[in-house]
Design a protein around this motif. Structure first.
Motif, PDB file in Angstrom:
ATOM      1  N   SER A  32       0.854  -1.182   0.000  1.00 20.42           N
ATOM      2  CA  SER A  32       0.000   0.000   0.000  1.00 20.42           C
ATOM      3  C   SER A  32       0.895   1.239   0.000  1.00 20.42           C
ATOM      4  O   SER A  32       2.070   1.182  -0.365  1.00 20.42           O
ATOM      5  CB  SER A  32      -0.922  -0.070   1.231  1.00 20.42           C
ATOM      6  OG  SER A  32      -1.795   1.023   1.275  1.00 20.42           O
ATOM      7  N   ARG A  36      -3.535   5.338   1.666  1.00 20.35           N
ATOM      8  CA  ARG A  36      -4.480   4.538   2.443  1.00 20.35           C
ATOM      9  C   ARG A  36      -5.303   5.404   3.394  1.00 20.35           C
ATOM     10  O   ARG A  36      -6.476   5.151   3.658  1.00 20.35           O
ATOM     11  CB  ARG A  36      -3.685   3.471   3.208  1.00 20.35           C
ATOM     12  CG  ARG A  36      -4.254   2.921   4.483  1.00 20.35           C
ATOM     13  CD  ARG A  36      -5.643   2.360   4.361  1.00 20.35           C
ATOM     14  NE  ARG A  36      -5.737   1.266   3.412  1.00 20.35           N
ATOM     15  CZ  ARG A  36      -6.717   1.154   2.515  1.00 20.35           C
ATOM     16  NH1 ARG A  36      -7.659   2.103   2.414  1.00 20.35           N
ATOM     17  NH2 ARG A  36      -6.774   0.127   1.696  1.00 20.35           N
ATOM     18  N   LEU A 169      -5.268   4.742  -3.079  1.00 25.02           N
ATOM     19  CA  LEU A 169      -6.153   3.914  -2.249  1.00 25.02           C
ATOM     20  C   LEU A 169      -7.508   4.559  -2.039  1.00 25.02           C
ATOM     21  O   LEU A 169      -8.509   3.847  -1.868  1.00 25.02           O
ATOM     22  CB  LEU A 169      -5.492   3.611  -0.905  1.00 25.02           C
ATOM     23  CG  LEU A 169      -4.679   2.319  -0.804  1.00 25.02           C
ATOM     24  CD1 LEU A 169      -5.537   1.107  -1.065  1.00 25.02           C
ATOM     25  CD2 LEU A 169      -3.472   2.331  -1.713  1.00 25.02           C
ATOM     26  N   SER A 172      -9.400   3.583  -5.108  1.00 23.85           N
ATOM     27  CA  SER A 172      -9.594   2.140  -5.076  1.00 23.85           C
ATOM     28  C   SER A 172     -10.649   1.742  -4.050  1.00 23.85           C
ATOM     29  O   SER A 172     -11.494   0.871  -4.306  1.00 23.85           O
ATOM     30  CB  SER A 172      -8.263   1.446  -4.770  1.00 23.85           C
ATOM     31  OG  SER A 172      -8.408   0.052  -4.733  1.00 23.85           O
ATOM     32  N   ASP A 173     -10.625   2.379  -2.871  1.00 23.40           N
ATOM     33  CA  ASP A 173     -11.594   2.055  -1.819  1.00 23.40           C
ATOM     34  C   ASP A 173     -13.018   2.431  -2.229  1.00 23.40           C
ATOM     35  O   ASP A 173     -13.966   1.678  -1.990  1.00 23.40           O
ATOM     36  CB  ASP A 173     -11.230   2.779  -0.529  1.00 23.40           C
ATOM     37  CG  ASP A 173     -10.012   2.178   0.161  1.00 23.40           C
ATOM     38  OD1 ASP A 173      -9.548   1.112  -0.284  1.00 23.40           O
ATOM     39  OD2 ASP A 173      -9.541   2.776   1.150  1.00 23.40           O
ATOM     40  N   ALA A 176     -14.191  -0.099  -4.638  1.00 23.81           N
ATOM     41  CA  ALA A 176     -14.454  -1.383  -3.973  1.00 23.81           C
ATOM     42  C   ALA A 176     -15.791  -1.357  -3.243  1.00 23.81           C
ATOM     43  O   ALA A 176     -16.551  -2.344  -3.274  1.00 23.81           O
ATOM     44  CB  ALA A 176     -13.325  -1.709  -3.001  1.00 23.81           C
ATOM     45  N   ASP A 190     -10.002  -9.258  -4.482  1.00 27.65           N
ATOM     46  CA  ASP A 190      -8.788  -8.901  -5.216  1.00 27.65           C
ATOM     47  C   ASP A 190      -7.827  -8.114  -4.334  1.00 27.65           C
ATOM     48  O   ASP A 190      -6.623  -8.058  -4.617  1.00 27.65           O
ATOM     49  CB  ASP A 190      -9.130  -8.065  -6.457  1.00 27.65           C
ATOM     50  CG  ASP A 190      -9.654  -8.924  -7.598  1.00 27.65           C
ATOM     51  OD1 ASP A 190      -9.599 -10.162  -7.472  1.00 27.65           O
ATOM     52  OD2 ASP A 190     -10.134  -8.356  -8.602  1.00 27.65           O
ATOM     53  N   TYR A 191      -8.348  -7.502  -3.264  1.00 28.07           N
ATOM     54  CA  TYR A 191      -7.484  -6.790  -2.324  1.00 28.07           C
ATOM     55  C   TYR A 191      -6.484  -7.735  -1.672  1.00 28.07           C
ATOM     56  O   TYR A 191      -5.489  -7.291  -1.119  1.00 28.07           O
ATOM     57  CB  TYR A 191      -8.335  -6.109  -1.248  1.00 28.07           C
ATOM     58  CG  TYR A 191      -8.701  -4.672  -1.555  1.00 28.07           C
ATOM     59  CD1 TYR A 191      -8.260  -3.641  -0.738  1.00 28.07           C
ATOM     60  CD2 TYR A 191      -9.483  -4.344  -2.641  1.00 28.07           C
ATOM     61  CE1 TYR A 191      -8.593  -2.323  -1.005  1.00 28.07           C
ATOM     62  CE2 TYR A 191      -9.820  -3.038  -2.926  1.00 28.07           C
ATOM     63  CZ  TYR A 191      -9.366  -2.029  -2.103  1.00 28.07           C
ATOM     64  OH  TYR A 191      -9.692  -0.726  -2.385  1.00 28.07           O
ATOM     65  N   ARG A 196      -2.176  -8.659  -7.845  1.00 24.60           N
ATOM     66  CA  ARG A 196      -2.572  -7.252  -7.880  1.00 24.60           C
ATOM     67  C   ARG A 196      -1.530  -6.398  -7.170  1.00 24.60           C
ATOM     68  O   ARG A 196      -1.099  -5.363  -7.678  1.00 24.60           O
ATOM     69  CB  ARG A 196      -3.934  -7.069  -7.215  1.00 24.60           C
ATOM     70  CG  ARG A 196      -4.384  -5.619  -7.049  1.00 24.60           C
ATOM     71  CD  ARG A 196      -5.652  -5.552  -6.212  1.00 24.60           C
ATOM     72  NE  ARG A 196      -6.174  -4.211  -6.085  1.00 24.60           N
ATOM     73  CZ  ARG A 196      -5.819  -3.346  -5.136  1.00 24.60           C
ATOM     74  NH1 ARG A 196      -4.911  -3.700  -4.249  1.00 24.60           N
ATOM     75  NH2 ARG A 196      -6.359  -2.137  -5.090  1.00 24.60           N
ATOM     76  N   ASP A 197      -1.137  -6.840  -5.981  1.00 29.24           N
ATOM     77  CA  ASP A 197      -0.221  -6.046  -5.155  1.00 29.24           C
ATOM     78  C   ASP A 197       1.108  -5.773  -5.852  1.00 29.24           C
ATOM     79  O   ASP A 197       1.649  -4.662  -5.785  1.00 29.24           O
ATOM     80  CB  ASP A 197       0.050  -6.779  -3.836  1.00 29.24           C
ATOM     81  CG  ASP A 197      -1.158  -6.820  -2.918  1.00 29.24           C
ATOM     82  OD1 ASP A 197      -2.104  -6.046  -3.154  1.00 29.24           O
ATOM     83  OD2 ASP A 197      -1.144  -7.624  -1.965  1.00 29.24           O
ATOM     84  N   TRP A 263     -10.148  -5.239   5.609  1.00 27.35           N
ATOM     85  CA  TRP A 263      -9.770  -3.875   5.214  1.00 27.35           C
ATOM     86  C   TRP A 263     -10.751  -2.882   5.842  1.00 27.35           C
ATOM     87  O   TRP A 263     -11.578  -2.263   5.155  1.00 27.35           O
ATOM     88  CB  TRP A 263      -9.755  -3.769   3.692  1.00 27.35           C
ATOM     89  CG  TRP A 263      -8.695  -4.649   3.103  1.00 27.35           C
ATOM     90  CD1 TRP A 263      -7.381  -4.342   2.908  1.00 27.35           C
ATOM     91  CD2 TRP A 263      -8.862  -5.997   2.645  1.00 27.35           C
ATOM     92  NE1 TRP A 263      -6.721  -5.414   2.358  1.00 27.35           N
ATOM     93  CE2 TRP A 263      -7.598  -6.443   2.190  1.00 27.35           C
ATOM     94  CE3 TRP A 263      -9.951  -6.869   2.580  1.00 27.35           C
ATOM     95  CZ2 TRP A 263      -7.396  -7.717   1.678  1.00 27.35           C
ATOM     96  CZ3 TRP A 263      -9.759  -8.143   2.071  1.00 27.35           C
ATOM     97  CH2 TRP A 263      -8.490  -8.559   1.625  1.00 27.35           C
ATOM     98  N   THR A 266     -11.310   0.467   4.288  1.00 25.58           N
ATOM     99  CA  THR A 266     -12.052   0.395   3.036  1.00 25.58           C
ATOM    100  C   THR A 266     -13.515   0.057   3.273  1.00 25.58           C
ATOM    101  O   THR A 266     -14.421   0.718   2.748  1.00 25.58           O
ATOM    102  CB  THR A 266     -11.446  -0.686   2.119  1.00 25.58           C
ATOM    103  OG1 THR A 266     -10.061  -0.417   1.920  1.00 25.58           O
ATOM    104  CG2 THR A 266     -12.165  -0.735   0.776  1.00 25.58           C
TER     105      THR A 266
END
Length: 286
Positions: A32, A36, A169, A172-173, A176, A190-191, A196-197, A263, A266
């Motif tokens: 990350s 975040r 992030l 992305s959050d 998601a 997928d997190y 992905r990472d 998460w 998220t």
């Protein structure tokens, strides 16, 4: 959040009054970066719910805007944290993090850093409580440092990617949560995907950071400051009951269960924000 880059290659993101002497410092998780905490920081700044404080979110070395190559581990991250603390003129500190970042916060707090007023642990990765893929990773963690060394050697020979997309992030959050709402509450796993990472940081950095996530932690009895812990009820990577049992060995702790897979920033940003702000506010009344 404003991005600050030091001459040492470390970078951090800052929100609020740059001259404030009180800071909430938040570490991100594996693969990350400091974004975040951007959604949290922007909301806090907009409603002025932490007057007199600034929020600082480092990009841990090997991640985001911080130096991308070379050896990384918790000791180096702790030194970068101290460099940042001095540069920001922080006198009073609440330290926290999510996942890997929570584990790093535990390691630093156990050393009793100057000005530490409180500790916030969002889904820490407690070895005694590993579950699922974390338990499988944990059995093979000893191979991660040599693999990271091989990847660094390849980089030194010019083998490897030269650029990486920047992971946002906040965006992305939001995406998601939108997918979760459209999929009857099912969270996008997928997190949890290494494929992905690894797009967003060097392979050597990923392997080294994964090793740091899985390393043993200091004894919880070494934590002397007031502590807030938020645990995901879903227990994707750690058994909530065993994590709670370990955390309860911290003398001054409040533990909150949150309906999430892992998460929490998220999946449950409002619940996280209200708990964290309440904790910091309560510290001010002590």
């Amino acid at each position: 959040m404003e991005i600050v880059e030091s001459r040492t290659g470390a970078a951090w993101r800052r929100s609020g009054d740059p001259g404030a002497r009180r800071a909430l410092v938040l570490f991100h998780g594996l693969a990350s970066n400091g974004s975040r905490w951007r959604e949290f920081a922007e909301t806090v700044e907009a409603d002025e719910s932490l007057p007199g404080w600034k929020i600082v979110a480092p990009d841990l070395r090997g991640h985001g805007r911080s130096a991308r190559r070379g050896r990384i581990d918790s000791k180096r991250w702790a030194r970068d944290f101290e460099t940042m603390r001095v540069a920001e003129g922080i006198e009073t500190l609440v330290l926290g993090g999510h996942c890997l970042g929570a584990n790093l916060a535990i390691r630093i707090a156990a050393g009793g850093p100057k000005g530490l007023a409180g500790l916030v642990l969002v889904e820490p990765m407690v070895p005694a409580a590993w579950a699922g893929i974390a338990a499988r990773w944990g059995r093979f963690r000893f191979i991660l440092p040599p693999l990271a060394a091989l990847a660094r050697a390849a980089n030194a020979l010019g083998i490897g990617r030269r650029s990486f997309p920047e992971l946002d992030l906040k965006a992305s959050d939001i995406a998601a949560r939108r997918m979760q709402a459209d999929d009857d509450g099912h969270f996008n796993t997928d997190y949890a995907s290494p494929q992905r990472d690894i797009r967003f940081l060097p392979t050597a950095s990923y392997l080294a950071a994964l090793h740091e996530t899985l390393r043993p932690l200091p004894a919880p009895e070494r934590i002397a400051c007031p502590t807030l812990a938020m645990l995901s009820s879903g227990g994707l990577f750690g058994d909530p009951a065993r994590t709670r049992a370990w955390l309860e060995r911290i003398e001054r702790i409040r533990i909150v269960d949150v309906a999430a897979q892992h998460w929490i920033p998220t999946e449950q940003p409002e619940a996280m924000r209200s708990q964290l702000l309440r904790f910091v506010s309560d510290l001010g009344r002590d």
